[in-house]
Write an enzyme that holds these catalytic residues in place. Structure first.
Site, PDB file in Angstrom:
ATOM      1  N   GLY A  46       1.048  -1.824  -0.038  1.00  0.00           N
ATOM      2  CA  GLY A  46       0.129   0.470  -0.332  1.00  0.00           C
ATOM      3  C   GLY A  46       0.853   0.951   0.258  1.00  0.00           C
ATOM      4  N   GLU A  47       1.380   1.914   1.214  1.00  0.00           N
ATOM      5  CA  GLU A  47       1.224   3.830   1.071  1.00  0.00           C
ATOM      6  C   GLU A  47       1.563   3.199   2.601  1.00  0.00           C
ATOM      7  OE1 GLU A  47       3.536   6.512   0.484  1.00  0.00           O
ATOM      8  OE2 GLU A  47       1.840   7.233   1.757  1.00  0.00           O
ATOM      9  N   SER A  48       3.318   2.918   2.393  1.00  0.00           N
ATOM     10  CA  SER A  48       3.581   2.761   4.202  1.00  0.00           C
ATOM     11  C   SER A  48       3.836   3.979   4.928  1.00  0.00           C
ATOM     12  CB  SER A  48       5.188   2.473   3.917  1.00  0.00           C
ATOM     13  OG  SER A  48       6.326   3.925   3.501  1.00  0.00           O
ATOM     14  N   CYS A  77       6.162  -5.677   0.573  1.00  0.00           N
ATOM     15  CA  CYS A  77       6.571  -4.397   0.283  1.00  0.00           C
ATOM     16  C   CYS A  77       6.084  -3.121   1.184  1.00  0.00           C
ATOM     17  CB  CYS A  77       5.555  -4.084  -1.525  1.00  0.00           C
ATOM     18  SG  CYS A  77       5.539  -3.160  -2.678  1.00  0.00           S
ATOM     19  N   ARG A 103      12.842   3.796  -0.199  1.00  0.00           N
ATOM     20  CA  ARG A 103      11.681   3.053  -1.537  1.00  0.00           C
ATOM     21  C   ARG A 103      11.432   4.222  -2.746  1.00  0.00           C
ATOM     22  NH1 ARG A 103       7.310   7.246   2.344  1.00  0.00           N
ATOM     23  NH2 ARG A 103       6.085   6.340   0.743  1.00  0.00           N
ATOM     24  N   ILE A 137       5.542  -3.079  -7.048  1.00  0.00           N
ATOM     25  CA  ILE A 137       4.852  -2.308  -7.896  1.00  0.00           C
ATOM     26  C   ILE A 137       5.304  -0.577  -7.178  1.00  0.00           C
ATOM     27  CG2 ILE A 137       2.408  -1.187  -7.794  1.00  0.00           C
ATOM     28  CD1 ILE A 137       1.186  -4.426  -7.855  1.00  0.00           C
ATOM     29  N   ARG A 138       5.776  -0.158  -7.681  1.00  0.00           N
ATOM     30  CA  ARG A 138       6.165   1.073  -7.046  1.00  0.00           C
ATOM     31  C   ARG A 138       7.485   0.415  -5.727  1.00  0.00           C
ATOM     32  NH1 ARG A 138       4.448   6.347  -4.985  1.00  0.00           N
ATOM     33  NH2 ARG A 138       6.062   7.615  -6.058  1.00  0.00           N
ATOM     34  N   HIS A 174       4.945  -8.327  -4.415  1.00  0.00           N
ATOM     35  CA  HIS A 174       3.567  -8.770  -4.147  1.00  0.00           C
ATOM     36  C   HIS A 174       2.695 -10.077  -4.683  1.00  0.00           C
ATOM     37  CE1 HIS A 174       2.306  -4.454  -2.962  1.00  0.00           C
ATOM     38  NE2 HIS A 174       3.325  -4.510  -3.788  1.00  0.00           N
ATOM     39  N   GLU A 176       0.763 -11.530  -2.784  1.00  0.00           N
ATOM     40  CA  GLU A 176      -0.740 -12.328  -2.527  1.00  0.00           C
ATOM     41  C   GLU A 176      -1.371 -11.849  -4.619  1.00  0.00           C
ATOM     42  OE1 GLU A 176       0.967 -10.091  -1.888  1.00  0.00           O
ATOM     43  OE2 GLU A 176       0.591  -7.675  -2.113  1.00  0.00           O
TER      44      GLU A 176
HETATM   45  N1  GLN Z   1       5.459   3.544  -2.704  1.00  0.00           N
HETATM   46  C1  GLN Z   1       5.172   2.661  -1.712  1.00  0.00           C
HETATM   47  C2  GLN Z   1       5.879   2.805  -0.530  1.00  0.00           C
HETATM   48  O1  GLN Z   1       6.775   3.198  -0.365  1.00  0.00           O
HETATM   49  C3  GLN Z   1       5.056   1.364  -1.982  1.00  0.00           C
HETATM   50  C4  GLN Z   1       4.543   0.183  -2.612  1.00  0.00           C
HETATM   51  C5  GLN Z   1       3.457  -0.732  -2.509  1.00  0.00           C
HETATM   52  O2  GLN Z   1       2.969  -1.314  -1.706  1.00  0.00           O
HETATM   53  N2  GLN Z   1       2.903  -1.704  -3.755  1.00  0.00           N
HETATM   54  O3  GLN Z   1       5.482   3.074   1.243  1.00  0.00           O
END
Ligand code: GLN
Length: 194
Positions: A46-48, A77, A103, A137-138, A174, A176
């Site tokens: 997600g977004e940490s 992630c 990140r 993913i990112r 990921h 999942e």
């Molecule tokens: N870019 C997100 C972060 O820095 C992590 C991306 C992800 O969990 N798919 O939090």
């Protein structure tokens, strides 16, 4: 066995589905009391920064640290970022793993990619299972690791993308989001003390 999934933000529903496909009881975790009686916990992607801020607001940072001092936690992630001790900037972290993380190491969302990785540890759950298809993913990179940390997977150029430290597991990708359930089974074996 009951496995919790931190359900504050991110793709927790996909982890819950993956656990249920393996006939494991999965519980959404939002509050400290939800950690009672769990055999392990997954922190999703997600977004940490958002997950960390919500965890602080819900009062679960310290309870998560205590949980991780004796039970299994897997961060995927953003979850891996939360487990780390250093990300080169100020944001709430659990600091449970002796890893330093960069990140968004591969650039923006469009720079997401997939790779087939050799992950010898997975032969523990499926001998001869072959390469592991990993979705990034990112994604973050695990930049450096302490002496107690075991490297489980690297990209072909040697950059680290999966590590384990005792009962703690971190993957930059990921599992999942794919049908290959070997990583979830590997984590379940860790929850069982293997
Ligand atoms: N870019 C997100 C972060 O820095 C992590 C991306 C992800 O969990 N798919 O939090």
């Amino acid at each position: 066995m009951v496995i919790g999934v931190l359900a504050l933000q991110g793709d927790f529903a996909e982890h819950i589905d993956a656990l249920e496909r393996l006939d494991v009881d999965a519980a959404a975790v939002r509050l400290p009391e939800h950690l009672d009686e769990l055999d392990g916990l997954i922190i999703p992607g997600g977004e940490s920064t958002t997950i960390g801020k919500l965890a602080a607001a819900y009062g679960v940072i310290e309870p998560l640290r205590r949980f991780g001092s004796h039970k299994a936690i897997w961060g995927t992630c953003a979850g891996a970022i939360l487990l780390s001790r250093d990300v080169h900037r100020q944001q709430p972290l659990l600091g449970l793993m002796d890893i330093k993380v960069e990140r968004n190491a591969f650039g923006r969302q469009v720079a997401s990619f997939e790779a087939d990785l050799e992950i010898p540890a997975l032969s523990q759950v499926e001998p001869g299972g072959g390469l592991y298809h990993a979705v990034f993913i990112r994604a973050p990179l695990i930049e450096s690791v302490g002496d107690d940390v075991q490297i489980l997977a690297e990209l072909p150029d040697g950059r680290i993308v999966a590590v384990r430290q005792g009962k703690l597991l971190a993957t930059a990708f990921h599992p999942e989001l794919t049908v290959d359930d070997r990583f979830h089974r590997y984590f379940l074996s860790m929850c069982n003390g293997i």
